[in-house]
Design a protein around this motif. Structure first.
Motif, PDB file in Angstrom:
ATOM      1  N   ASP A  21       0.834  -1.202   0.000  1.00 19.57           N
ATOM      2  CA  ASP A  21       0.000   0.000   0.000  1.00 19.57           C
ATOM      3  C   ASP A  21       0.867   1.249   0.000  1.00 19.57           C
ATOM      4  O   ASP A  21       1.944   1.271   0.611  1.00 19.57           O
ATOM      5  N   ARG A  22       0.413   2.291  -0.683  1.00 18.33           N
ATOM      6  CA  ARG A  22       1.056   3.604  -0.601  1.00 18.33           C
ATOM      7  C   ARG A  22       0.222   4.481   0.314  1.00 18.33           C
ATOM      8  O   ARG A  22      -1.008   4.555   0.159  1.00 18.33           O
ATOM      9  N   VAL A  23       0.892   5.110   1.281  1.00 18.14           N
ATOM     10  CA  VAL A  23       0.214   5.935   2.278  1.00 18.14           C
ATOM     11  C   VAL A  23       0.767   7.351   2.220  1.00 18.14           C
ATOM     12  O   VAL A  23       1.981   7.559   2.394  1.00 18.14           O
ATOM     13  N   LEU A  24      -0.113   8.309   1.972  1.00 14.59           N
ATOM     14  CA  LEU A  24       0.293   9.712   1.909  1.00 14.59           C
ATOM     15  C   LEU A  24       0.570  10.235   3.318  1.00 14.59           C
ATOM     16  O   LEU A  24      -0.276  10.138   4.206  1.00 14.59           O
ATOM     17  N   PRO A  47       5.524   4.808   2.470  1.00 12.59           N
ATOM     18  CA  PRO A  47       5.161   6.195   2.746  1.00 12.59           C
ATOM     19  C   PRO A  47       5.371   7.066   1.504  1.00 12.59           C
ATOM     20  O   PRO A  47       6.376   6.930   0.800  1.00 12.59           O
ATOM     21  N   VAL A  48       4.423   7.939   1.234  1.00 15.98           N
ATOM     22  CA  VAL A  48       4.545   8.955   0.187  1.00 15.98           C
ATOM     23  C   VAL A  48       4.624  10.282   0.940  1.00 15.98           C
ATOM     24  O   VAL A  48       3.610  10.824   1.363  1.00 15.98           O
ATOM     25  N   THR A  49       5.829  10.774   1.156  1.00 12.34           N
ATOM     26  CA  THR A  49       6.033  11.917   2.041  1.00 12.34           C
ATOM     27  C   THR A  49       6.084  13.203   1.230  1.00 12.34           C
ATOM     28  O   THR A  49       6.890  13.342   0.318  1.00 12.34           O
ATOM     29  N   VAL A  50       5.201  14.153   1.576  1.00 12.08           N
ATOM     30  CA  VAL A  50       5.123  15.396   0.819  1.00 12.08           C
ATOM     31  C   VAL A  50       5.110  16.597   1.762  1.00 12.08           C
ATOM     32  O   VAL A  50       4.827  16.482   2.954  1.00 12.08           O
ATOM     33  N   ASN A  51       5.382  17.742   1.199  1.00 14.47           N
ATOM     34  CA  ASN A  51       5.484  19.001   1.933  1.00 14.47           C
ATOM     35  C   ASN A  51       4.122  19.414   2.513  1.00 14.47           C
ATOM     36  O   ASN A  51       3.136  19.501   1.777  1.00 14.47           O
ATOM     37  N   GLU A  58      -2.033  20.087  -5.644  1.00 16.77           N
ATOM     38  CA  GLU A  58      -0.799  19.300  -5.646  1.00 16.77           C
ATOM     39  C   GLU A  58      -0.994  17.983  -4.907  1.00 16.77           C
ATOM     40  O   GLU A  58      -0.514  16.927  -5.351  1.00 16.77           O
ATOM     41  N   ILE A  59      -1.699  18.037  -3.789  1.00 16.36           N
ATOM     42  CA  ILE A  59      -1.933  16.820  -3.011  1.00 16.36           C
ATOM     43  C   ILE A  59      -2.807  15.841  -3.786  1.00 16.36           C
ATOM     44  O   ILE A  59      -2.585  14.623  -3.758  1.00 16.36           O
ATOM     45  N   GLU A  60      -3.793  16.366  -4.502  1.00 15.72           N
ATOM     46  CA  GLU A  60      -4.622  15.504  -5.342  1.00 15.72           C
ATOM     47  C   GLU A  60      -3.771  14.758  -6.364  1.00 15.72           C
ATOM     48  O   GLU A  60      -3.998  13.566  -6.634  1.00 15.72           O
ATOM     49  N   TYR A  61      -2.807  15.453  -6.927  1.00 18.63           N
ATOM     50  CA  TYR A  61      -1.929  14.811  -7.917  1.00 18.63           C
ATOM     51  C   TYR A  61      -1.156  13.654  -7.281  1.00 18.63           C
ATOM     52  O   TYR A  61      -1.063  12.561  -7.853  1.00 18.63           O
ATOM     53  N   PHE A  62      -0.590  13.878  -6.084  1.00 15.92           N
ATOM     54  CA  PHE A  62       0.180  12.826  -5.420  1.00 15.92           C
ATOM     55  C   PHE A  62      -0.709  11.628  -5.093  1.00 15.92           C
ATOM     56  O   PHE A  62      -0.297  10.472  -5.275  1.00 15.92           O
ATOM     57  N   ILE A  63      -1.916  11.895  -4.614  1.00 15.17           N
ATOM     58  CA  ILE A  63      -2.841  10.809  -4.283  1.00 15.17           C
ATOM     59  C   ILE A  63      -3.146   9.967  -5.516  1.00 15.17           C
ATOM     60  O   ILE A  63      -3.112   8.729  -5.469  1.00 15.17           O
TER      61      ILE A  63
END
Length: 479
Positions: A21-24, A47-51, A58-63
């Protein structure tokens, strides 16, 4: 720490998190970040670690790009994540400071998920300055290798107390700092937000033996007013620096004031933050980012992928166990970033006879002025040696006659004054004439990213052309 990680891993499992699983993770530097990050690794999740400063778009794109199954955010800054997850079949866990303080310390270790060393450990998105951000897939092998080699280079162990105010969502905080701290069994202090006086207080109060940061942090500490006595920093022996070029004069001044040797190095998100380093007892050369880390290889390649001789400038390429597995779901981008065994950094550099690496500049930052190559980093290094300059960046701006002109944007230390004409005259005997900027603009502060790295894309070139001070120039590119 292990008990808390085990308890949090159980919580995550109950929330449906499983291997692959990928977890934001949209969390600031904190103990909570450290616990959740390692709990996810123990489950074989990624983990998908973002600012935390990212906007909802931007967060929608990462998700979407990562295909996240859970989002975790911070209670003080959860609006953007809540907006991005609204209307999606994506659960959101909001974490607060101190949330895990009351967890028991006697929970028996849980069975760890057995994963292949090349299993995706973390997904780090690049800045996306040339398009949509790409996710660099770093593996457990990447993290373990980088943590081990950096801890050995810094000569850290269980007796050390390391600290940082770096953002842990960034590769420097994860690969070079956190992985090396726990590989060595050292203690770890995290500081948020960065404040030079607060960091110095932490050094004294926590008896830190090591500190990690970026050049803007070292410069801020140098100019900080503190009541701390020199003997309160006596145990601080090493400071690791990355993220941007380390001005030699700043390193010398930091050593004189605080007694710690700043060891700068070079690495990228795609290389787990590792690549080169200046060794504690090694020969230090001005302008060098050191030699290849043990187990790592560095080459300088021409545009056709052929290795260039010593001293010639070309693209810096790296090979070794710290290089990412791939760009997430981007086979074309992955292939374009490789040339045989080499990962292509996008940076220009050279290597000397002793294997010392010199990063000349980013390929995209190169200024071609009247047919002459001007490497901004070289000019910036000289600018930083001026006692009045606190920040500096050199960029290219359009010029009808020469194609591009060299421009300098700078901020001065408190109480200082530095006129453009005075600065240009000072540079006259330190640089070849064609490298000397002709446009100057003094600002209160330069734009920086989360790590404190100066963001040249945030510099307004149009403002430079319209309101920058243009100093005299001669009629030939070399004058």
């Amino acid at each position: 720490m292990r008990s808390r990680i085990t308890t949090i891993a159980t919580d995550l499992r109950e929330r449906g998190v499983a291997i692959d699983d990928r977890v934001l993770m949209v969390l600031p530097t904190s103990a909570e970040f450290v616990f959740i990050y390692h709990a996810l690794l123990s489950l074989g999740a990624t983990p998908v670690t973002v600012n935390p400063l990212c906007a909802p778009r931007e967060i929608e794109y990462f998700i979407e790009d990562a295909g996240c199954s859970l989002a975790i955010s911070w209670d003080e800054s959860t609006d953007a994540v809540a907006t991005a997850t609204t209307g999606r079949d994506l659960p959101l866990w909001v974490v607060s400071s101190g949330e895990f303080d009351a967890l028991p310390d006697d929970v028996p270790p849980d069975d760890l998920v057995d994963v292949d060393p090349d299993h995706a450990a973390v997904l780090l998105y690049t800045s996306g300055t040339t398009g949509k951000p790409k996710g660099a897939v770093l593996t457990h092998r990447n993290l373990i290798f980088t943590g081990d080699v950096i801890s050995r280079v810094l000569e850290t162990g269980p007796q050390d107390v390391m600290g940082t105010a770096l953002p842990l969502f960034h590769v420097f905080g994860q690969g070079s700092v956190m992985a090396s701290v726990y590989t060595a069994g050292s203690c770890f202090s995290v500081i948020r937000p960065f404040d030079p006086v607060k960091v110095l207080d932490t050094v004294a109060e926590h008896r830190l033996t090591g500190l990690s940061g970026v050049p803007t942090m070292w410069m801020a500490m140098l100019h900080a007013e503190t009541d701390r006595r020199p003997e309160e920093f006596a145990q601080l022996r090493v400071a690791s620096s990355g993220g941007a070029a380390m001005p030699v004069e700043v390193a010398k001044a930091f050593k004189a004031r605080f007694g710690a040797t700043i060891l700068d190095g070079y690495g990228l998100s795609e290389t787990t933050g590792g690549g080169t380093v200046n060794l504690p007892e090694g020969l230090r050369k001005e302008g060098s980012v050191g030699q290849a880390l043990p187990g790592t290889k560095i080459a300088i390649l021409d545009p056709l992928g052929k290795q260039l001789p010593v001293g010639e400038v070309g693209e810096v390429a790296l090979s070794g166990p710290m290089v990412m597995r791939e760009y997430w779901n981007r086979p074309d981008a992955t292939a374009a970033a490789r040339s045989g065994e080499w990962f292509l950094s996008g940076d220009l550099g050279r290597v000397d006879d002793d294997g010392h690496v010199y990063i000349v500049d980013r390929k995209k930052d190169l200024v071609i002025r009247g047919g002459y190559n001007v490497y901004p980093r070289e000019v910036e290094e000289v600018l930083y040696s001026h006692p009045a300059i606190r920040q500096a960046a050199v960029v290219g701006v359009p010029d009808e006659r020469l194609g591009e002109e060299v421009a300098a944007v700078y901020a001065v230390v408190d109480g200082a004054s530095l006129e453009p004409g005075e600065l240009r005259a000072w540079l006259a005997d330190k640089l070849a004439a064609y490298k000397i900027p002709r446009l100057y603009q003094e600002v209160q502060a330069l734009p920086t990213g989360a790590t404190g790295k100066i963001l040249k894309r945030g510099i307004d070139r149009n403002s430079l052309l319209t309101s920058g001070t243009r100093t005299s120039r001669q009629t030939t590119p070399t004058g």
